[in-house]
Every structure is written in C-alpha cells, then in structure tokens.
Scaffold this active site. Structure first.
Site, PDB file in Angstrom:
ATOM      1  N   GLY A   1      42.746 -23.464  23.219  1.00  0.00           N
ATOM      2  CA  GLY A   1      42.669 -23.399  21.746  1.00  0.00           C
ATOM      3  C   GLY A   1      42.547 -21.950  21.293  1.00  0.00           C
ATOM      4  O   GLY A   1      41.884 -21.143  21.949  1.00  0.00           O
TER       5      GLY A   1
ATOM      6  N   THR B   1      36.912 -18.825  23.087  1.00  0.00           N
ATOM      7  CA  THR B   1      36.871 -20.181  22.525  1.00  0.00           C
ATOM      8  C   THR B   1      35.791 -20.221  21.454  1.00  0.00           C
ATOM      9  O   THR B   1      34.736 -19.596  21.622  1.00  0.00           O
ATOM     10  CB  THR B   1      36.567 -21.261  23.580  1.00  0.00           C
ATOM     11  OG1 THR B   1      36.190 -22.476  22.907  1.00  0.00           O
ATOM     12  CG2 THR B   1      35.426 -20.900  24.522  1.00  0.00           C
TER      13      THR B   1
ATOM     14  N   ASP C   1      31.192 -22.699  24.931  1.00  0.00           N
ATOM     15  CA  ASP C   1      30.819 -23.630  26.003  1.00  0.00           C
ATOM     16  C   ASP C   1      31.153 -23.101  27.398  1.00  0.00           C
ATOM     17  O   ASP C   1      31.285 -23.879  28.335  1.00  0.00           O
ATOM     18  CB  ASP C   1      31.491 -24.997  25.769  1.00  0.00           C
ATOM     19  CG  ASP C   1      33.017 -24.895  25.766  1.00  0.00           C
ATOM     20  OD1 ASP C   1      33.546 -23.762  25.728  1.00  0.00           O
ATOM     21  OD2 ASP C   1      33.678 -25.941  25.798  1.00  0.00           O
TER      22      ASP C   1
ATOM     23  N   ARG D   1      48.000 -25.278  25.905  1.00  0.00           N
ATOM     24  CA  ARG D   1      47.325 -25.810  27.097  1.00  0.00           C
ATOM     25  C   ARG D   1      48.451 -26.232  28.040  1.00  0.00           C
ATOM     26  O   ARG D   1      49.226 -27.119  27.707  1.00  0.00           O
ATOM     27  CB  ARG D   1      46.433 -26.999  26.723  1.00  0.00           C
ATOM     28  CG  ARG D   1      45.323 -26.588  25.764  1.00  0.00           C
ATOM     29  CD  ARG D   1      44.289 -27.679  25.549  1.00  0.00           C
ATOM     30  NE  ARG D   1      43.125 -27.118  24.858  1.00  0.00           N
ATOM     31  CZ  ARG D   1      42.920 -27.196  23.536  1.00  0.00           C
ATOM     32  NH1 ARG D   1      43.784 -27.808  22.763  1.00  0.00           N
ATOM     33  NH2 ARG D   1      41.844 -26.653  22.998  1.00  0.00           N
TER      34      ARG D   1
ATOM     35  N   ASP E   1      37.330 -22.450  29.925  1.00  0.00           N
ATOM     36  CA  ASP E   1      37.187 -22.840  31.323  1.00  0.00           C
ATOM     37  C   ASP E   1      38.503 -23.280  31.979  1.00  0.00           C
ATOM     38  O   ASP E   1      38.773 -22.957  33.128  1.00  0.00           O
ATOM     39  CB  ASP E   1      36.172 -23.991  31.450  1.00  0.00           C
ATOM     40  CG  ASP E   1      34.745 -23.468  31.532  1.00  0.00           C
ATOM     41  OD1 ASP E   1      34.569 -22.248  31.742  1.00  0.00           O
ATOM     42  OD2 ASP E   1      33.811 -24.279  31.384  1.00  0.00           O
TER      43      ASP E   1
ATOM     44  N   ASP F   1      33.946 -22.632  20.889  1.00  0.00           N
ATOM     45  CA  ASP F   1      32.892 -23.590  21.264  1.00  0.00           C
ATOM     46  C   ASP F   1      31.658 -22.958  21.923  1.00  0.00           C
ATOM     47  O   ASP F   1      30.615 -23.605  22.006  1.00  0.00           O
ATOM     48  CB  ASP F   1      33.455 -24.641  22.240  1.00  0.00           C
ATOM     49  CG  ASP F   1      34.634 -25.396  21.659  1.00  0.00           C
ATOM     50  OD1 ASP F   1      34.714 -25.508  20.428  1.00  0.00           O
ATOM     51  OD2 ASP F   1      35.471 -25.868  22.448  1.00  0.00           O
TER      52      ASP F   1
ATOM     53  N   ARG G   1      33.800 -29.396  21.071  1.00  0.00           N
ATOM     54  CA  ARG G   1      34.213 -30.254  22.197  1.00  0.00           C
ATOM     55  C   ARG G   1      33.005 -31.034  22.684  1.00  0.00           C
ATOM     56  O   ARG G   1      32.460 -31.814  21.921  1.00  0.00           O
ATOM     57  CB  ARG G   1      34.832 -29.406  23.322  1.00  0.00           C
ATOM     58  CG  ARG G   1      35.732 -30.221  24.233  1.00  0.00           C
ATOM     59  CD  ARG G   1      36.367 -29.345  25.288  1.00  0.00           C
ATOM     60  NE  ARG G   1      37.349 -28.440  24.730  1.00  0.00           N
ATOM     61  CZ  ARG G   1      38.629 -28.775  24.537  1.00  0.00           C
ATOM     62  NH1 ARG G   1      39.052 -29.961  24.854  1.00  0.00           N
ATOM     63  NH2 ARG G   1      39.473 -27.909  24.033  1.00  0.00           N
TER      64      ARG G   1
HETATM   65  O1  F6P Z   1      38.102 -25.688  22.245  1.00  0.00           O
HETATM   66  C1  F6P Z   1      38.294 -25.446  20.894  1.00  0.00           C
HETATM   67  C2  F6P Z   1      38.494 -26.742  20.142  1.00  0.00           C
HETATM   68  O2  F6P Z   1      38.691 -26.421  18.775  1.00  0.00           O
HETATM   69  C3  F6P Z   1      37.387 -27.769  20.289  1.00  0.00           C
HETATM   70  O3  F6P Z   1      36.267 -27.480  19.493  1.00  0.00           O
HETATM   71  C4  F6P Z   1      38.118 -29.024  19.901  1.00  0.00           C
HETATM   72  O4  F6P Z   1      37.519 -30.132  20.526  1.00  0.00           O
HETATM   73  C5  F6P Z   1      39.501 -28.798  20.429  1.00  0.00           C
HETATM   74  O5  F6P Z   1      39.645 -27.410  20.603  1.00  0.00           O
HETATM   75  C6  F6P Z   1      40.597 -29.306  19.535  1.00  0.00           C
HETATM   76  O6  F6P Z   1      41.791 -29.147  20.202  1.00  0.00           O
HETATM   77  P1  F6P Z   1      43.220 -29.216  19.521  1.00  0.00           P
HETATM   78  O7  F6P Z   1      43.431 -27.936  18.764  1.00  0.00           O
HETATM   79  O8  F6P Z   1      44.163 -29.336  20.657  1.00  0.00           O
HETATM   80  O9  F6P Z   1      43.212 -30.371  18.586  1.00  0.00           O
END
Ligand code: F6P
Length: 319
Positions: free
Chosen positions: A11, A125, A129, A72, A103, A127, A171
């Site tokens: 992301g 990120t 995390d 991704r 990660d 998050d 997440r």
């Molecule tokens: O990892 C960043 C994040 O925004 C998370 O907080 C969320 O769960 C996820 O990515 C959303 O992913 P996507 O942009 O693929 O919908």
C-alpha cells in the site's frame, strides 16, 4: 557499486516520495546510478523502470503517493518468478536494491537477497505494524488525517448529542486507532488486540453519559468488525443517536507531515549507505529516535504489541 534500484511496494504511504528522493540523491552524490522500478516488484519482472536523475525527484518531497507507483506482487510468492526477477536485475546490472514497503515487501527483499542481490528494506506503511521499527513512513500523516476528520465529526456530534463510530485503517494493528483515539478524546477504542465486546462498549458509553457527557467518539480499528453494526447496537441499547463513518483510503493520501518527510529522508539515505558498506538482507529501523538495521528474517520474527499503558491511560480518563 555502480547501479542500484529503488521500488515502492504494498500500500502507498505519504512520505514514500521523500524516501525515493533521498535514495536517488544519495546514490547520485556517491557516484551511483539510481534506477526506479515501476509498480513494485512487477517493475523488475517486466523490466519496467526509469533511469533516475536529480530532475526525476525534483519537487516531490511534499507530495503524497509514490511517483514509482506501487502494487502487491502475488507472483513473488512463487520461486520461479523470484528467480526471473533476480535474473532480470542481473541483466540490468543492478548492484543493490532498496525496497520501500511493509512486511510483505520485506519478504520479497529477503528472497532476492538470498539469491544474491543485495537488498535493503525501508519501512513504508501507514499502519506502523512493522515490528522491527517504532515508526513507519506515512504513519504520522495518516494519523493527522484521521484527527482532522474526527475533529469535524466531533463538532457535529456535539451539536446533535450523538455518538460517532469511526473506522480507521491499520490492517490487523491498532496503533492508528489507539493514538488517534487519545488525540480526539474518544470514549472508547476497539481493536483486534483489545476486542472489547459490544456489551462492554455499551456499558461504558452509558456510564460516561451518566457522568454528564452528551457526545461520544468511538474509534474502531478495521480488523475488529463492522462500524455500522456497532453504531446500531449502541443506538439500540443506549438510545443515543449514533452514526458510523468509514474513513477508508483518505487516510493513505495527502502531503506528508514534517515528521514523515524527515524520517523518510533519513531512512532512504541510511539504506544507500548500508548498500555502499556491502550490507545485504537488512531492514532500516528507527529505535528511540536512532536509525539501526536488522537482518530481514530476524525483523520479520519480531512482535510489536499495542502500548497497553497508553490504552489504560486513555480508558481511565475517557469520561
Ligand atoms: O497497509 C495499508 C492499508 O491501508 C491497510 O491499513 C489496509 O488494511 C489496506 O492497506 C488496504 O489495502 P488496499 O489499498 O489494497 O485496499
């Protein structure tokens, strides 16, 4: 060391551009040719890249998103694709690679390091995390965005004596929820780490109303559950008019804060220095304000619990 690559993966996060800029400028300042891969690891698989120069990173330090685009890359779960990426990197003449991401992106960097391409991970990120570092690029900006939005919700909550249930990203981690909960004066945060049952949330809201408060913010981390259902339950069981708001991807955009720009710049610079020192399979991390680095596999095994002292403090004074 003659040529290094940089990519953003997973992301996007505000501050990634500042990190790209730092990698590119540090490389150029040290006589290394930087190249930027487009859409994360896909850029290596498809040999889709730009040769970077000072001009290509001019005027980007303040902008959100990533000029290299991001993705991704599911193919990277398969060994044959990782070997292809390694082969392509060698054909392009890469001596090293800086991977900016979370990660999952670190795992990719670990695989390529194993195959023989020196790789360094930089934590990017919203998050926060990534266990090996106390801070990830984009976290500060995302939280400031949440605070700005919840402040607005709070205004209307006060006028209508309502409860606002706000879902934030993260997440499976509740770091955004906890810190923004404190910063906005929320009465409750609910996360995967602290999965407070809805009846306890209801009891807490009732108790706080009895103490005289007439408007309420509840912050829910996205991993916990549906904010609409939570708002419905609160309304049905307390009689307080309740609304749910999902902040969603607005949290991923916007101009990076000073903190994100400075940390992204420090981390990007440090990553290139590690490559120059001949390091591989490392991730950059911030610990007590200082930059350090860890072995990728070691970093991936680390755990980062939610700060329970912060949580307990918040709950004690949330009336
Ligand atoms: O990892 C960043 C994040 O925004 C998370 O907080 C969320 O769960 C996820 O990515 C959303 O992913 P996507 O942009 O693929 O919908």
């Amino acid at each position: 060391m003659k040529k290094i690559g940089v990519l953003t993966s997973g992301g996007d996060a505000p501050g990634m551009n500042a990190a790209i800029r730092a990698v590119v400028k540090t490389a150029i300042a040290n006589g290394i040719q930087p190249i930027g891969f487009i859409k994360g690891y896909n850029g290596i698989l498809e040999k889709n890249y730009h040769v970077m120069d000072r001009e290509s990173v001019s005027g980007i330090i303040h902008s959100g998103g990533t000029i290299l685009k991001t993705a991704r890359c599911m193919e990277f779960y398969e060994a044959s694709y990782r070997e292809k990426a390694f082969h392509n990197a060698k054909e392009i003449g890469l001596d090293g690679l800086v991977v900016i991401g979370g990660d999952g992106s670190y795992r990719g960097a670990g695989y390529l390091s194993e195959l023989g391409l020196p790789c360094i991970g930089v934590p990017g990120t919203i998050d926060n995390d990534i266990a090996s570092t106390e801070y990830t690029i984009g976290y500060d900006t995302a939280m400031n965005t949440v605070v700005e939005c919840v402040d607005k919700l709070n205004d209307t909550c006060q006028s209508h004596e309502r409860c606002s249930v706000v879902e934030v990203m993260g997440r499976h981690a509740g770091h955004i929820a906890l810190n923004t909960g404190i910063a906005t004066g929320a009465v409750q945060i609910i996360t995967e780490e602290i999965p407070t049952p809805i009846d306890d949330v209801v009891e807490n809201v009732k108790k706080i109303r009895e103490s005289g408060k007439d408007h309420f913010i509840v912050i829910v981390s996205e991993g916990y559950g549906n904010p609409v259902e939570i708002a419905t339950q609160i309304q049905e069981k307390t009689g307080i008019d309740s609304r749910a708001t999902i902040l969603g991807h607005v949290q991923r955009g916007g101009n990076p804060t000073l903190k994100d720009r400075v940390n992204a710049t420090r981390m990007g610079y440090y990553a290139v220095k590690l490559l120059e020192e001949g390091k591989t399979n490392r991730v950059v991390a911030l610990q007590q304000g200082n930059l350090v680095d860890y072995d990728i596999q070691e970093a991936l095994k680390m755990k980062k619990p939610l700060d329970m002292d912060l949580y307990n403090m918040m709950m004690e004074i949330s009336f």
